[in-house]
Design an enzyme around this catalytic site. Structure first.
Site, PDB file in Angstrom:
ATOM      1  N   LYS A  80      47.853  42.536  32.388  1.00  0.00           N
ATOM      2  CA  LYS A  80      46.868  42.020  33.338  1.00  0.00           C
ATOM      3  C   LYS A  80      47.256  42.076  34.624  1.00  0.00           C
ATOM      4  CE  LYS A  80      44.034  37.899  33.107  1.00  0.00           C
ATOM      5  NZ  LYS A  80      44.134  36.407  32.804  1.00  0.00           N
TER       6      LYS A  80
HETATM    7  C1  E4P Z   1      41.094  34.847  32.547  1.00  0.00           C
HETATM    8  O1  E4P Z   1      41.517  35.847  32.224  1.00  0.00           O
HETATM    9  C2  E4P Z   1      40.803  34.206  33.845  1.00  0.00           C
HETATM   10  O2  E4P Z   1      42.368  33.951  34.289  1.00  0.00           O
HETATM   11  C3  E4P Z   1      40.401  32.862  33.483  1.00  0.00           C
HETATM   12  O3  E4P Z   1      39.195  32.717  32.723  1.00  0.00           O
HETATM   13  C4  E4P Z   1      40.130  32.043  35.033  1.00  0.00           C
HETATM   14  O4  E4P Z   1      39.129  30.753  34.460  1.00  0.00           O
HETATM   15  P1  E4P Z   1      39.114  29.800  35.785  1.00  0.00           P
HETATM   16  O5  E4P Z   1      38.288  30.347  36.908  1.00  0.00           O
HETATM   17  O6  E4P Z   1      38.393  28.666  34.946  1.00  0.00           O
HETATM   18  O7  E4P Z   1      40.595  29.292  36.320  1.00  0.00           O
END
Ligand code: E4P
Length: 218
Positions: free
Chosen positions: A83
């Site tokens: 990522k």
């Molecule tokens: C996923 O890859 C993201 O890091 C995550 O969905 C972020 O979610 P949030 O905005 O609820 O922290």
């Protein structure tokens, strides 16, 4: 629709994985902090449990350092998706990883323009953050629709991974648009089973059954 779990909580992942509902997992530095576990140890455990892609996020800012970190994370298991953030350096790292045949999840996407660049850089997944756009008064679902339209216009193969999913309604709305994957906390996935009329109907059936005086199987 593919379900990824947005968590590093192995017990929560196990419960849904045992039901065959988990197509992958996404983590980020905040979720690693919440789990209170070592990133490599917990990511390895998740990768052994779940067959699909498990996103592990780099934390460096320069492309060179992201590439070093990403290659290290990729050694944890073959199902790691590296990522990277949607910065110019992140896109450079994405191209390198894609050329090496690795899965890449480009995260922190908030605009269709960013999503186009991620597709051009060879991303396996683009993660537009629905909930965080809603948080600032914009419409996160509209972003998914815009990316879907543009990707379909040009046949981009990058999968739209709707992230920052906060509610059942988000899942339904991005599903109607055709997001390839949603990533959501386990509690949001489990809340999909809830309906007030299910509870009401079950209450009635239970009460009526008691009045019959019968037992099933004995
Ligand atoms: C996923 O890859 C993201 O890091 C995550 O969905 C972020 O979610 P949030 O905005 O609820 O922290």
């Amino acid at each position: 629709m593919k379900f990824f779990l947005d968590t590093a909580d192995v017990d929560a992942i196990r419960e849904l994985n045992d039901l065959g509902m988990v197509d992958g997992v996404t983590t980020n530095p905040s979720l690693i902090l919440k789990a209170g576990r070592n990133i490599e140890e917990v990511t390895r455990e998740i990768c052994e449990m779940v067959q699909g892609p498990v996103s592990a996020e780099v934390v460096a800012e320069s492309a060179a350092d992201m590439i070093r970190e990403g290659r290290h994370l990729a050694q944890i298991a073959p199902n790691i998706a590296i990522k990277v953030p949607l910065t110019w350096d992140g896109l450079k790292a994405c191209r390198v990883f894609a050329d090496e045949g690795r899965m890449v999840n480009v995260t922190l996407c908030f605009s269709p323009a960013q999503a186009i660049l991620a597709a051009k850089a060879g991303a396996t997944f683009i993660s537009p953050f629905v909930g965080r756009l809603d948080d600032i008064g914009l419409d996160g679902v509209d972003l998914i629709a815009d990316i879907r339209e543009i990707y379909d216009n040009y046949g981009y193969e990058t999968q739209i991974l709707a992230a920052s999913i906060r509610s059942v309604n988000h899942i339904i709305e991005v599903g109607k648009i055709g997001a390839d994957v949603i990533t959501a906390p386990p509690a949001v996935i489990k809340s999909m089973a809830k309906h007030v009329l299910t509870d009401k109907g079950l209450e009635q059936f239970t009460a009526d059954w008691a009045k019959t005086g019968q037992k099933i199987g004995g």
